[in-house]
Design a protein around this motif. Sequence first.
Motif, PDB file in Angstrom:
ATOM      1  N   GLY A 159       7.388   1.242 -14.936  1.00 32.95           N
ATOM      2  CA  GLY A 159       7.069   1.304 -13.791  1.00 32.95           C
ATOM      3  C   GLY A 159       6.552   1.698 -13.300  1.00 32.95           C
ATOM      4  N   ILE A 160       6.280   1.631 -11.729  1.00 34.32           N
ATOM      5  CA  ILE A 160       4.846   2.548 -10.967  1.00 34.32           C
ATOM      6  C   ILE A 160       4.565   3.716 -12.035  1.00 34.32           C
ATOM      7  N   ALA A 161       3.333   3.766 -12.269  1.00 36.29           N
ATOM      8  CA  ALA A 161       2.903   5.345 -12.852  1.00 36.29           C
ATOM      9  C   ALA A 161       3.635   5.086 -14.147  1.00 36.29           C
ATOM     10  N   GLY A 196       2.314   4.163 -17.329  1.00 37.45           N
ATOM     11  CA  GLY A 196       1.577   3.561 -18.500  1.00 37.45           C
ATOM     12  C   GLY A 196       1.350   2.588 -18.248  1.00 37.45           C
ATOM     13  N   LYS A 197       1.045   1.023 -17.846  1.00 41.02           N
ATOM     14  CA  LYS A 197       1.262   0.329 -18.098  1.00 41.02           C
ATOM     15  C   LYS A 197       0.241   0.025 -18.723  1.00 41.02           C
ATOM     16  N   SER A 198      -1.190   0.387 -17.428  1.00 48.98           N
ATOM     17  CA  SER A 198      -1.976  -0.216 -18.097  1.00 48.98           C
ATOM     18  C   SER A 198      -3.001   1.059 -18.682  1.00 48.98           C
ATOM     19  N   ASP A 230      -3.301 -10.150 -15.812  1.00 52.89           N
ATOM     20  CA  ASP A 230      -2.636  -9.213 -15.133  1.00 52.89           C
ATOM     21  C   ASP A 230      -2.486  -9.816 -13.738  1.00 52.89           C
ATOM     22  N   ALA A 231      -1.452  -9.498 -13.300  1.00 54.35           N
ATOM     23  CA  ALA A 231      -1.198 -10.224 -12.248  1.00 54.35           C
ATOM     24  C   ALA A 231      -1.553  -9.671 -10.864  1.00 54.35           C
ATOM     25  N   ASP A 232      -2.990  -9.265 -11.040  1.00 56.27           N
ATOM     26  CA  ASP A 232      -3.417  -8.809 -10.174  1.00 56.27           C
ATOM     27  C   ASP A 232      -5.139  -9.725  -9.545  1.00 56.27           C
ATOM     28  N   ARG A 242      -3.559   1.466   2.648  1.00 58.55           N
ATOM     29  CA  ARG A 242      -3.517   0.509   3.721  1.00 58.55           C
ATOM     30  C   ARG A 242      -1.688  -0.283   3.779  1.00 58.55           C
ATOM     31  N   LEU A 243      -2.137  -1.376   2.830  1.00 63.88           N
ATOM     32  CA  LEU A 243      -1.015  -2.240   2.717  1.00 63.88           C
ATOM     33  C   LEU A 243       0.035  -1.535   1.808  1.00 63.88           C
ATOM     34  N   GLY A 244      -0.227  -0.622   1.192  1.00 62.80           N
ATOM     35  CA  GLY A 244       1.004  -0.284   0.215  1.00 62.80           C
ATOM     36  C   GLY A 244       1.611   0.763   0.690  1.00 62.80           C
ATOM     37  N   ILE A 275       2.221   0.594   4.240  1.00 65.73           N
ATOM     38  CA  ILE A 275       3.344  -0.063   5.029  1.00 65.73           C
ATOM     39  C   ILE A 275       4.281  -0.573   4.223  1.00 65.73           C
ATOM     40  N   VAL A 276       3.947  -1.413   2.750  1.00 63.43           N
ATOM     41  CA  VAL A 276       5.334  -2.101   2.442  1.00 63.43           C
ATOM     42  C   VAL A 276       5.931  -0.969   1.845  1.00 63.43           C
ATOM     43  N   PHE A 277       5.600   0.351   1.270  1.00 60.80           N
ATOM     44  CA  PHE A 277       6.728   0.802   0.662  1.00 60.80           C
ATOM     45  C   PHE A 277       7.538   2.392   1.283  1.00 60.80           C
ATOM     46  N   LYS A 331       8.902  -5.123   4.891  1.00 55.00           N
ATOM     47  CA  LYS A 331       7.254  -6.201   5.124  1.00 55.00           C
ATOM     48  C   LYS A 331       7.678  -5.703   3.200  1.00 55.00           C
ATOM     49  N   ARG A 332       8.377  -4.835   2.666  1.00 54.71           N
ATOM     50  CA  ARG A 332       7.487  -5.123   1.266  1.00 54.71           C
ATOM     51  C   ARG A 332       8.054  -6.909   0.736  1.00 54.71           C
ATOM     52  N   GLN A 333       9.376  -6.734   0.989  1.00 54.93           N
ATOM     53  CA  GLN A 333      10.158  -7.985   1.050  1.00 54.93           C
ATOM     54  C   GLN A 333       9.647 -10.085   1.775  1.00 54.93           C
ATOM     55  N   LEU A 385       5.834  -9.386   2.136  1.00 53.51           N
ATOM     56  CA  LEU A 385       4.367  -9.001   1.191  1.00 53.51           C
ATOM     57  C   LEU A 385       4.952 -10.195  -0.235  1.00 53.51           C
ATOM     58  N   ASN A 386       6.392 -10.054  -1.443  1.00 47.03           N
ATOM     59  CA  ASN A 386       6.648 -10.732  -1.868  1.00 47.03           C
ATOM     60  C   ASN A 386       6.843 -11.991  -2.088  1.00 47.03           C
ATOM     61  N   ARG A 387       7.198 -12.163  -1.440  1.00 46.63           N
ATOM     62  CA  ARG A 387       7.533 -13.861  -0.567  1.00 46.63           C
ATOM     63  C   ARG A 387       6.448 -14.848  -0.747  1.00 46.63           C
ATOM     64  N   HIS A 431       1.930 -17.230  -5.183  1.00 48.15           N
ATOM     65  CA  HIS A 431       0.340 -17.609  -6.113  1.00 48.15           C
ATOM     66  C   HIS A 431      -0.076 -16.290  -7.784  1.00 48.15           C
ATOM     67  N   ILE A 432       0.609 -15.289  -6.946  1.00 51.92           N
ATOM     68  CA  ILE A 432       0.891 -14.598  -8.412  1.00 51.92           C
ATOM     69  C   ILE A 432       1.131 -15.774  -9.853  1.00 51.92           C
ATOM     70  N   SER A 433       2.407 -16.640  -9.552  1.00 52.57           N
ATOM     71  CA  SER A 433       3.010 -17.469 -10.471  1.00 52.57           C
ATOM     72  C   SER A 433       1.850 -18.448 -11.397  1.00 52.57           C
ATOM     73  N   ASP A 492       0.421  -8.490 -18.293  1.00 54.14           N
ATOM     74  CA  ASP A 492       0.855  -7.540 -18.088  1.00 54.14           C
ATOM     75  C   ASP A 492       1.287  -7.025 -16.603  1.00 54.14           C
ATOM     76  N   ILE A 493       3.015  -7.116 -16.383  1.00 53.91           N
ATOM     77  CA  ILE A 493       3.393  -8.141 -14.679  1.00 53.91           C
ATOM     78  C   ILE A 493       4.174  -6.334 -14.082  1.00 53.91           C
ATOM     79  N   PRO A 494       3.393  -6.061 -13.421  1.00 56.05           N
ATOM     80  CA  PRO A 494       4.580  -4.859 -13.283  1.00 56.05           C
ATOM     81  C   PRO A 494       5.797  -5.283 -12.607  1.00 56.05           C
ATOM     82  N   ASN A 520      11.494   3.447  -6.053  1.00 57.61           N
ATOM     83  CA  ASN A 520      12.600   2.569  -5.528  1.00 57.61           C
ATOM     84  C   ASN A 520      12.729   1.432  -5.430  1.00 57.61           C
ATOM     85  N   ALA A 521      11.341   1.429  -4.685  1.00 60.94           N
ATOM     86  CA  ALA A 521      11.103   0.136  -5.216  1.00 60.94           C
ATOM     87  C   ALA A 521      10.985  -1.135  -6.040  1.00 60.94           C
ATOM     88  N   GLN A 522      11.344  -0.558  -6.696  1.00 59.46           N
ATOM     89  CA  GLN A 522      11.463  -1.323  -8.324  1.00 59.46           C
ATOM     90  C   GLN A 522      12.726  -1.524  -9.245  1.00 59.46           C
TER      91      GLN A 522
HETATM   92  C1  LIG Z   1       0.976  -2.972  -2.987  1.00 59.56           C
HETATM   93  C2  LIG Z   1      -0.149  -3.124  -2.700  1.00 59.56           C
HETATM   94  C3  LIG Z   1      -1.435  -3.534  -1.767  1.00 59.56           C
HETATM   95  C4  LIG Z   1      -0.431  -1.449  -3.645  1.00 59.56           C
HETATM   96  O1  LIG Z   1      -1.880  -1.364  -4.131  1.00 59.56           O
HETATM   97  P1  LIG Z   1      -2.152  -0.849  -5.311  1.00 59.56           P
HETATM   98  O2  LIG Z   1      -3.628  -1.332  -5.646  1.00 59.56           O
HETATM   99  O3  LIG Z   1      -2.658   0.733  -4.412  1.00 59.56           O
HETATM  100  O4  LIG Z   1      -1.454  -0.673  -6.311  1.00 59.56           O
HETATM  101  P2  LIG Z   1      -1.539  -1.604  -7.739  1.00 59.56           P
HETATM  102  O5  LIG Z   1      -1.950  -3.057  -7.659  1.00 59.56           O
HETATM  103  O6  LIG Z   1      -2.658  -1.078  -8.823  1.00 59.56           O
HETATM  104  O7  LIG Z   1       0.370  -1.362  -8.039  1.00 59.56           O
HETATM  105  C5  LIG Z   1       0.448  -0.330  -8.497  1.00 59.56           C
HETATM  106  C6  LIG Z   1       2.144  -0.609  -8.796  1.00 59.56           C
HETATM  107  O8  LIG Z   1       2.487  -0.516  -7.500  1.00 59.56           O
HETATM  108  C7  LIG Z   1       3.819  -1.375  -7.932  1.00 59.56           C
HETATM  109  N1  LIG Z   1       4.022  -2.806  -7.118  1.00 59.56           N
HETATM  110  C8  LIG Z   1       2.890  -3.744  -6.152  1.00 59.56           C
HETATM  111  N2  LIG Z   1       3.587  -4.083  -5.413  1.00 59.56           N
HETATM  112  C9  LIG Z   1       5.210  -3.767  -5.615  1.00 59.56           C
HETATM  113  C10 LIG Z   1       5.614  -4.429  -5.166  1.00 59.56           C
HETATM  114  N3  LIG Z   1       5.104  -5.804  -4.345  1.00 59.56           N
HETATM  115  N4  LIG Z   1       7.127  -4.046  -5.221  1.00 59.56           N
HETATM  116  C11 LIG Z   1       7.230  -3.249  -5.493  1.00 59.56           C
HETATM  117  N5  LIG Z   1       6.347  -2.167  -6.631  1.00 59.56           N
HETATM  118  C12 LIG Z   1       5.117  -2.622  -6.173  1.00 59.56           C
HETATM  119  C13 LIG Z   1       3.727  -1.715  -9.805  1.00 59.56           C
HETATM  120  O9  LIG Z   1       4.044  -0.646 -10.329  1.00 59.56           O
HETATM  121  C14 LIG Z   1       2.304  -1.834  -9.937  1.00 59.56           C
HETATM  122  O10 LIG Z   1       2.071  -1.653 -10.866  1.00 59.56           O
HETATM  123  C15 LIG Z   1      -0.103  -4.227  -4.010  1.00 59.56           C
HETATM  124  O11 LIG Z   1       0.483  -3.901  -5.177  1.00 59.56           O
HETATM  125  C16 LIG Z   1       0.274  -5.685  -3.307  1.00 59.56           C
HETATM  126  O12 LIG Z   1      -0.743  -6.125  -2.856  1.00 59.56           O
HETATM  127  N6  LIG Z   1       1.220  -5.913  -4.253  1.00 59.56           N
HETATM  128  C17 LIG Z   1       1.738  -6.723  -3.627  1.00 59.56           C
HETATM  129  C18 LIG Z   1       1.460  -7.658  -4.782  1.00 59.56           C
HETATM  130  C19 LIG Z   1       2.550  -7.786  -6.111  1.00 59.56           C
HETATM  131  O13 LIG Z   1       3.910  -7.716  -6.288  1.00 59.56           O
HETATM  132  N7  LIG Z   1       2.399  -7.162  -7.622  1.00 59.56           N
HETATM  133  C20 LIG Z   1       3.255  -7.012  -8.361  1.00 59.56           C
HETATM  134  C21 LIG Z   1       3.035  -8.434  -8.874  1.00 59.56           C
HETATM  135  S1  LIG Z   1       4.631  -8.870 -10.122  1.00 59.56           S
END
Ligand SMILES: CC(C)(COP(=O)(O)OP(=O)(O)OC[C@H]1O[C@@H](n2cnc3c(N)ncnc32)[C@H](O)[C@@H]1O)[C@@H](O)C(=O)NCCC(=O)NCCS
Length: 189
Positions: A9-11, A13-15, A30-32, A64-66, A68-70, A75-77, A79-81, A86-88, A109-111, A155-157
């Motif tokens: 989950g976020i934070a 300890g995955k990294s 990793d997925a980054d 900034r993007l974080g 917005i989407v969190f 908006k998060r959906q 971004l995910n779409r 690209h991620i896969s 390593d895929i959050p 809650n976004a996960q």
């Molecule tokens: C939202 C963004 C800009 C935040 O960047 P930031 O550097 O602050 O955080 P980082 O990328 O290290 O992510 C931290 C954690 O946030 C959580 N997280 C990231 N993206 C998402 C998401 N779309 N939905 C839910 N949780 C997420 C994960 O637990 C991740 O480990 C960035 O995470 C991003 O571009 N996310 C979209 C890509 C994505 O879905 N990544 C996860 C792929 S499996």
Amino acid sequence: MRLVGLTGGIASGKSTVSNLFKNTSVPVVDADVVAQKGTGGWKKIVKAFGDEILLDNGEIDRARLGQIVFSDPSKRQLLNRLLAPHISSGIFWEIAKLWMKGCKVIALDIPLLFETKMDRWTNPVIVVWVNPETQIERLMSRDGCSEEQAQNRINAQLALDWKKSEADIVIDNSGSLDDTKQQFQEVLI
Ligand SMILES: CC(C)(COP(=O)(O)OP(=O)(O)OC[C@H]1O[C@@H](n2cnc3c(N)ncnc32)[C@H](O)[C@@H]1O)[C@@H](O)C(=O)NCCC(=O)NCCS
Ligand SMILES: Nc1ncnc2c1ncn2[C@@H]1O[C@H](COP(=O)(O)OP(=O)(O)OP(=O)(O)O)[C@@H](O)[C@H]1O
């Protein structure tokens, strides 16, 4: 070839655990890789969210993007779409390169391993778990965010306890780093 899934989950300890792989013979993908300047993912993000999410050097302002989407699930959906393909494909090419070098075991390593259903590719799945109080505390202290912001991100996960129930291997990172390292050593055996 074996693909080991590493998630949490976020934070949680995955990294931290991902870094422990660096002292082993198992490479980590990793997925980054997607949002770097000029890539396909970057172009889509800029088109959808506007220039205002860019830093002066043209990279994405992730903080900034974080924000917005969190704070906005739609908006998060979006971004995910935009980023999912690209991620896969980014992960696929990294795996292909390592496979050509002869790697037999690769950690991914895929959050959002479960959320994106990429757990179908991986076996075993390692979930880095942490208790909820420690998770929120570490998240607030690492990212300097409020409790409400931290909770929005959690809650976004999918629930971390559910991920734990689906895991083949659980690393409990609620204790000290030494405790986590010890569990990691046991996983390697
Ligand atoms: C939202 C963004 C800009 C935040 O960047 P930031 O550097 O602050 O955080 P980082 O990328 O290290 O992510 C931290 C954690 O946030 C959580 N997280 C990231 N993206 C998402 C998401 N779309 N939905 C839910 N949780 C997420 C994960 O637990 C991740 O480990 C960035 O995470 C991003 O571009 N996310 C979209 C890509 C994505 O879905 N990544 C996860 C792929 S499996
Ligand atoms: N066992 C531990 N003891 C104390 N602090 C820890 C421990 N494990 C991780 N931390 C700290 O908790 C925070 C979150 O850890 P880490 O960055 O590894 O989590 P993550 O799951 O990769 O997070 P994210 O998915 O948000 O990128 C970091 O500040 C890290 O230094």
